[in-house]
Design a protein around this motif. Structure first.
Motif, mmCIF file in Angstrom:
data_model
loop_
_atom_site.group_PDB
_atom_site.id
_atom_site.type_symbol
_atom_site.label_atom_id
_atom_site.label_comp_id
_atom_site.label_asym_id
_atom_site.label_seq_id
_atom_site.Cartn_x
_atom_site.Cartn_y
_atom_site.Cartn_z
ATOM 1 N N TYR A 192 1.225 -1.274 -0.276
ATOM 2 C CA TYR A 192 -0.035 -0.289 -0.094
ATOM 3 C C TYR A 192 1.422 1.281 0.191
ATOM 4 O O TYR A 192 0.474 2.406 -0.429
ATOM 5 N N ASP A 193 2.096 1.299 0.598
ATOM 6 C CA ASP A 193 2.733 2.283 0.835
ATOM 7 C C ASP A 193 4.046 2.568 -0.304
ATOM 8 O O ASP A 193 4.588 3.104 -0.733
ATOM 9 N N GLN A 195 1.746 7.707 7.516
ATOM 10 C CA GLN A 195 1.481 6.527 5.847
ATOM 11 C C GLN A 195 0.099 6.367 6.458
ATOM 12 O O GLN A 195 0.664 5.199 7.033
ATOM 13 N N LYS A 203 -3.114 3.783 5.978
ATOM 14 C CA LYS A 203 -3.553 2.518 4.842
ATOM 15 C C LYS A 203 -5.034 2.914 4.710
ATOM 16 O O LYS A 203 -5.632 2.698 5.326
ATOM 17 N N SER A 204 -5.277 2.693 3.334
ATOM 18 C CA SER A 204 -6.398 2.733 2.657
ATOM 19 C C SER A 204 -7.267 1.987 3.210
ATOM 20 O O SER A 204 -6.891 0.371 3.130
ATOM 21 N N GLU A 243 -7.437 -0.926 -2.498
ATOM 22 C CA GLU A 243 -6.662 0.495 -3.433
ATOM 23 C C GLU A 243 -6.708 0.510 -4.418
ATOM 24 O O GLU A 243 -7.099 -0.380 -5.594
ATOM 25 N N SER A 288 -4.387 4.808 -0.645
ATOM 26 C CA SER A 288 -3.373 5.159 0.152
ATOM 27 C C SER A 288 -2.337 6.191 0.006
ATOM 28 O O SER A 288 -2.335 7.244 0.410
#
Ligand SMILES: *Cc1c(COP(=O)(O)O)cnc(C)c1O
Length: 458
Positions: free
Chosen positions: A359-360, A396, A398-399, A402, A384
């Protein structure tokens, strides 16, 4: 599935240019791998957003010529008020220049340091204005939304249990507002049911918390209620809209969506006189006098016509049909999407498609860049990368998703354009293991995705 043919024909055309692959690779690199920095003329099919990108009708263009540019009390303003009254049925409507202008005016009235605002899911600028007002934004999406592959008719709904939990945790007096985003853009343009709107309104009322609709795509939401929710098949879009808005205390609207204008926004207040006064007081310094609110008279007229056109059922059937057609074509070919498709876009589940990109390193963005390089198609990451960092810790976030969003402008592209998009995505899916993740090399603190620079991680 069948493509639902356009309920209109085309009178004016806008030529498109197609670059070569190597030209596109050079353009996106020069843009710091940020699609917002690519020139529109270097894009073949622009699915970055459905916001302000629609085609106006001949009736809207004709209305533009009747625009009354008087500073105060223009006829255009009163025509817009009549259209708003017919659809929303509130005591007060305030034009503003776009959705975030409505947020800028409204949020500091309702929120302050230490307050909390709760939503089914906040849109990015709405979240930013909650935070700019000093408050914390909290999302309470239903768990069904997280399972992108399974059918659920109203994945945009508010999770009422999470909402009650948040109210218990923070205390009702700290919750400045409950916001219902219709349709729920960040969860995939997914609709919210009338039942869920009613139940959320009841929770808000019980705790004396203002209930606000973020109404950008209210007409698309009403169409989903009509076609999916028991008891609404025989009700008109306007009757359904009226019922939705009757549950809330106020609404904010980016009219660049279901107003089918290139620029515009609205604030609506049901009846609260103090709130109406506060809105007027803030609109005048920030947006202009209350009868124009940052728009030209001709813009008000185009909006008065567009608002009503967006409630036309043959238009909505065609529009929702476009997203469904593209979504079903992709799904049949094994490209993972948020299913069923929502109102304004197809959300490709890039997290699922690109499991090798964490995700990052922004899988949704990686796919968006690949789609531009592949076929000159511009899309937008909703994940994200857009969500950004925790404003307090800088970490950061985390959504929940994605996504790479393929937003479909209103009345602009044809079936053949959608087929080009589908073919490009299917080709990328076949070589998905080769796509790199991305790292940010330059980053502003607020709404970074618009201007950040990135680099592929090779
Ligand atoms: C587009 C949008 C906004 C912001 O509106 P702008 O007109 O882009 O400023 C707010 N909320 C939702 C749900 C939106 O889709």
């Amino acid at each position: 599935m069948d493509y639902i043919a356009e309920p209109f024909k085309i009178k004016a055309v806008e030529p498109l240019k197609v670059l070569t692959r190597s030209e596109r690779e050079q353009k996106i690199k020069a843009a710091g791998y940020n699609l917002f920095s690519v020139r529109a003329e270097d894009v073949y099919i622009d699915l970055m957003t459905d916001s302000g990108t629609g085609a106006m009708s001949q009736h809207q263009w004709a209305a533009i010529m009747t625009g009354d540019e008087a500073y105060a009390g223009a006829q255009s303003y009163y025509r817009l008020m009549d259209a708003c009254q017919e659809i929303f049925g509130y005591a007060y409507f305030q034009p503003v220049h776009q959705g975030r202008a409505a947020e800028k005016v409204f949020m500091p009235i309702m929120l302050a340091d230490g307050k909390v605002a709760v939503s089914n899911t906040f849109f990015d600028t709405t979240r930013a204005h909650v935070e700019l007002a000093g408050a914390t934004a909290l999302d309470c999406a239903v768990p069904e939304a997280a399972d992108t592959d399974s059918f659920y008719p109203f994945k945009g709904n508010m999770d009422l249990e999470l909402l009650e939990k948040a109210i218990a945790q923070y205390g009702a007096d700290r919750i400045g507002m409950i916001v219902m985003t219709v349709t729920n853009n960040s969860a995939g343009g997914q609709p919210v049911s009338m039942q869920n709107i009613r139940q959320t309104a009841a929770v808000a009322k019980k705790h004396h918390i203002p209930f606000v609709i973020d109404a950008a795509r209210y007409a698309e939401n009403a169409y989903f209620i009509q076609t999916r929710e028991p008891g609404y098949a025989d009700k008109s879009i306007i009757a359904i809209a009226r019922e939705m808005f009757s549950c809330a205390d106020a609404f904010l609207m980016s009219a660049k969506k279901d107003g089918i204008v290139n620029m515009g926004g609205l604030i609506g207040v049901k009846e609260d006189e103090l709130l109406i006064r506060a809105v007027k007081e803030r609109v005048i310094p920030y947006e202009g006098f209350i009868t124009y609110g940052g728009l030209a008279g001709r813009d008000l007229d185009a909006l008065a016509v567009g608002l009503l056109e967006a409630t036309d059922e043959s238009y909505l059937r065609y529009r929702i049909g476009q997203a469904e057609y593209l979504g079903e074509t992709l799904r049949a070919a094994g490209v993972p999407i948020q299913y069923p498709t929502g109102g304004h876009a197809v959300f490709v589940d890039a997290g699922k498609m690109l499991p090798h990109i964490p995700y990052d390193q922004f899988p949704g963005h990686a796919l968006a860049v690949a789609l531009y390089e592949e076929a000159g198609i511009r899309s937008c990451e909703i994940g994200s990368y857009m969500l950004g960092r925790d404003p307090k810790t800088g970490e950061q976030l985390k959504s929940m998703f994605e996504f790479t969003r393929l937003a479909i402008p209103r009345r602009v592209y044809t079936q053949a354009h959608l087929d080009v998009v589908a073919r490009a995505l299917i080709a990328i899916n076949a070589r998905r293991d080769t796509l790199p993740g991305y790292t940010i090399t330059d980053e502003p603190p607020v709404l970074r995705h618009f201007t950040a620079k990135l680099e592929p991680i090779r």
